[in-house]
Scaffold this active site. Structure first.
Site, PDB file in Angstrom:
ATOM      1  N   ARG A 271       0.825  -1.228   0.000  1.00 49.64           N
ATOM      2  CA  ARG A 271       0.000   0.000   0.000  1.00 49.64           C
ATOM      3  C   ARG A 271       0.851   1.267   0.000  1.00 49.64           C
ATOM      4  NH1 ARG A 271      -3.299  -2.922   3.775  1.00 49.64           N
ATOM      5  NH2 ARG A 271      -5.009  -3.877   2.616  1.00 49.64           N
TER       6      ARG A 271
ATOM      7  N   LYS B  72       2.806  11.432 -11.035  1.00 51.24           N
ATOM      8  CA  LYS B  72       1.936  10.607 -11.878  1.00 51.24           C
ATOM      9  C   LYS B  72       2.669   9.313 -12.182  1.00 51.24           C
ATOM     10  CE  LYS B  72      -1.086  13.802 -14.348  1.00 51.24           C
ATOM     11  NZ  LYS B  72      -1.428  14.378 -15.671  1.00 51.24           N
TER      12      LYS B  72
ATOM     13  N   GLU C 253       9.050  19.052 -24.575  1.00 51.79           N
ATOM     14  CA  GLU C 253       8.384  19.324 -23.282  1.00 51.79           C
ATOM     15  C   GLU C 253       8.937  20.603 -22.651  1.00 51.79           C
ATOM     16  OE1 GLU C 253       5.862  17.696 -21.922  1.00 51.79           O
ATOM     17  OE2 GLU C 253       5.841  15.674 -22.785  1.00 51.79           O
TER      18      GLU C 253
ATOM     19  N   LYS D  82       6.844  23.120 -13.249  1.00 55.40           N
ATOM     20  CA  LYS D  82       5.987  21.960 -12.988  1.00 55.40           C
ATOM     21  C   LYS D  82       5.687  21.851 -11.500  1.00 55.40           C
ATOM     22  CE  LYS D  82       4.757  17.353 -13.942  1.00 55.40           C
ATOM     23  NZ  LYS D  82       4.831  16.194 -14.812  1.00 55.40           N
TER      24      LYS D  82
ATOM     25  N   GLU E 111      -4.820  17.215 -10.648  1.00 60.34           N
ATOM     26  CA  GLU E 111      -5.357  17.681 -11.929  1.00 60.34           C
ATOM     27  C   GLU E 111      -6.861  17.948 -11.897  1.00 60.34           C
ATOM     28  OE1 GLU E 111      -3.335  15.963 -15.322  1.00 60.34           O
ATOM     29  OE2 GLU E 111      -5.067  16.385 -16.574  1.00 60.34           O
TER      30      GLU E 111
ATOM     31  N   ARG F 255      -3.422  21.878 -13.473  1.00 62.32           N
ATOM     32  CA  ARG F 255      -2.432  20.884 -13.938  1.00 62.32           C
ATOM     33  C   ARG F 255      -2.699  20.471 -15.386  1.00 62.32           C
ATOM     34  NH1 ARG F 255       0.532  16.014 -10.598  1.00 62.32           N
ATOM     35  NH2 ARG F 255       1.784  15.300 -12.354  1.00 62.32           N
TER      36      ARG F 255
ATOM     37  N   ASN G 153      -0.765  19.660 -20.232  1.00 67.17           N
ATOM     38  CA  ASN G 153      -1.102  18.849 -21.406  1.00 67.17           C
ATOM     39  C   ASN G 153      -1.160  19.677 -22.682  1.00 67.17           C
ATOM     40  OD1 ASN G 153      -1.353  16.440 -19.936  1.00 67.17           O
ATOM     41  ND2 ASN G 153      -3.358  17.080 -19.220  1.00 67.17           N
TER      42      ASN G 153
ATOM     43  N   HIS H 210      -0.707  18.042 -25.998  1.00 67.73           N
ATOM     44  CA  HIS H 210      -0.849  16.597 -25.819  1.00 67.73           C
ATOM     45  C   HIS H 210      -2.108  16.024 -26.471  1.00 67.73           C
ATOM     46  CE1 HIS H 210       2.442  17.169 -23.071  1.00 67.73           C
ATOM     47  NE2 HIS H 210       2.489  15.897 -22.782  1.00 67.73           N
TER      48      HIS H 210
ATOM     49  N   HIS I 214      -1.182  13.129 -28.633  1.00 65.68           N
ATOM     50  CA  HIS I 214      -1.597  11.751 -28.331  1.00 65.68           C
ATOM     51  C   HIS I 214      -2.310  11.124 -29.523  1.00 65.68           C
ATOM     52  CE1 HIS I 214      -1.451  12.250 -23.668  1.00 65.68           C
ATOM     53  NE2 HIS I 214      -0.313  11.796 -24.159  1.00 65.68           N
TER      54      HIS I 214
ATOM     55  N   HIS J   1       7.244  10.667 -28.352  1.00 66.94           N
ATOM     56  CA  HIS J   1       6.245  11.407 -27.562  1.00 66.94           C
ATOM     57  C   HIS J   1       6.468  12.925 -27.611  1.00 66.94           C
ATOM     58  CE1 HIS J   1       3.431  12.477 -24.426  1.00 66.94           C
ATOM     59  NE2 HIS J   1       4.398  13.102 -23.778  1.00 66.94           N
TER      60      HIS J   1
HETATM   61  N1  GLY Z   1       2.868  15.156 -17.696  1.00 70.13           N
HETATM   62  C1  GLY Z   1       1.745  15.893 -17.255  1.00 70.13           C
HETATM   63  C2  GLY Z   1       1.583  15.917 -15.780  1.00 70.13           C
HETATM   64  O1  GLY Z   1       2.436  15.447 -15.063  1.00 70.13           O
HETATM   65  O2  GLY Z   1       0.586  16.378 -15.298  1.00 70.13           O
END
Ligand code: GLY
Length: 372
Positions: free
Chosen positions: A125, A147, A189, A231, A241, A245, A249, A252, A256, A270
């Site tokens: 956990r 993430k 990025e 970031k 998010e 946040r 993107n 993206h 994507h 990417h």
């Molecule tokens: N790569 C986008 C984020 O970490 O929110």
């Protein structure tokens, strides 16, 4: 900390951590991690590429501070980021009796960071883990912000958890071993950060981009530092998010869809998809009268100056028509109640999220982009 190293803090309540950015951090890893360790051993998970290039340096850096290490080496590539490798990581960590008080090290690019972070999130956990990112993409984006996750047959990153690392060690010296194309993909990025929230940073990238690509140390470190700082600020304000946040993107949604259409293959990396996506997002913003008409040209000019892709040339045959691409955009995680949300811009450094984009405008843009 050696004098070339800079620190960005992520002061999340109860799970604050530092991102160290500098050169020679593998050699100092044991010293940086020792204060976090309950016992002098760590479990490291990496891939074959990184292991061959950099594992001896990390192992020696850990041993220099008396930290023993055990390593699991996985096959490289996006295919590793799935259920079988997750099971393998969890079994391996449990066999080594890794406990909650121990540290797991994710040593690699975005695939290893996401996979190992997720294994750490669900093992007992939640055990602590440290990101040791080895690609530019991972150093400026995926290793920061917690993430973690894996891909499934249904899509990328659909299974995962928010699990913040206990530290990030971004050794910019490792970027020298990246193929130029992989480095520039990560740079996509970096550009994104300027475009989404800091026009001054974009100005600076226009001036320093060639030095960054050429390996100039101070410029490289500053590009990584500012990206991480931006970031970290966004993650602090919106860790899960719910709002801001989503700005990360930028590029993206288009990117994507292009990645999906090209089968997540080498045809499009990417960060290349993100860079093209940023160019398309600015083109759409200008078309909708949201940003100055000269901004898309400026974005495209910087990508061109860096020798990066900025349009769909070379991808044409692999791509479906505008409707098909729009359909792929509809698979995006940012779809809410069936409505696609776009990250658009009021200018360079001024991105915002909106669900109010006329379908016809997107289709017209894609049609033009596909026609080249
Ligand atoms: N790569 C986008 C984020 O970490 O929110």
């Amino acid at each position: 900390m050696n004098e070339s190293t800079v620190r960005v803090s992520v002061p999340l309540p109860g799970r604050a951590y530092d991102i160290l950015i500098g050169e020679g951090l593998l050699a100092e890893a044991g010293r940086h991690l020792a204060p976090l360790l309950r016992r002098p051993r760590v479990a490291v998970i990496t891939d074959e590429t990184v292991s061959a290039l950099h594992w001896p340096a990390l192992q020696a850096g850990l041993a220099a501070a008396g930290v023993a290490s055990d390593v699991l080496v996985l096959p490289p590539g996006e295919g590793t980021k799935g259920w079988p490798a997750l099971e393998r990581c969890c079994d391996w960590l449990l066999e080594r009796r890794v406990e909650r008080g121990d540290l797991v090290l994710a040593f690699g690019g975005g695939v290893v960071g996401d996979l190992v972070g997720f294994a750490a999130a669900i093992l007992r956990r939640g055990v602590r883990f440290v990101q040791v990112p080895t690609t530019l993409l991972a150093q400026v984006d995926s290793s920061v912000g917690g993430k973690t996750g894996i891909n499934t047959a249904q899509g990328k990153n659909l299974i995962g958890a928010f699990h913040q690392p206990a530290m990030v060690l971004a050794d910019i010296g490792l970027l020298d071993s990246l193929p130029p194309r992989a480095f520039l993909s990560g740079y996509g990025e970096v550009v994104k950060y300027g475009l989404l929230g800091d026009a001054g940073f974009f100005d600076w990238l226009e001036a320093e981009g060639p030095a960054i690509a050429a390996g100039e140390r101070v410029a490289r470190r500053e590009a990584v530092r500012r990206s991480c700082e931006m970031k970290a600020g966004i993650v602090l304000r919106d860790e899960t998010e719910q709002g801001e946040r989503a700005l990360l993107n930028l590029g993206h949604t288009f990117g994507h869809a292009l990645e999906a259409a090209t089968g997540y293959s080498d045809l499009l990396l990417h960060g290349e998809g993100v860079a093209i996506g940023c160019a398309l997002a600015f083109a759409l913003s200008a078309r909708l009268g949201l940003c100055p008409q000269e901004d898309p040209g400026r974005v495209a000019a910087h990508l061109a100056a860096m020798g990066m892709r900025r349009d769909l040339s070379g991808l044409g045959e692999a791509l479906p028509g505008p409707e098909g691409l729009l359909g792929l955009m509809g698979q995006d995680k940012k779809v809410v109640d069936g409505q696609l949300r776009f990250v658009l811009a009021r200018g360079i450094g001024q991105a915002f999220v909106t669900p109010e984009v006329p379908r016809a405008a997107v289709l017209a843009l894609l049609e033009e982009a596909l026609a080249g």
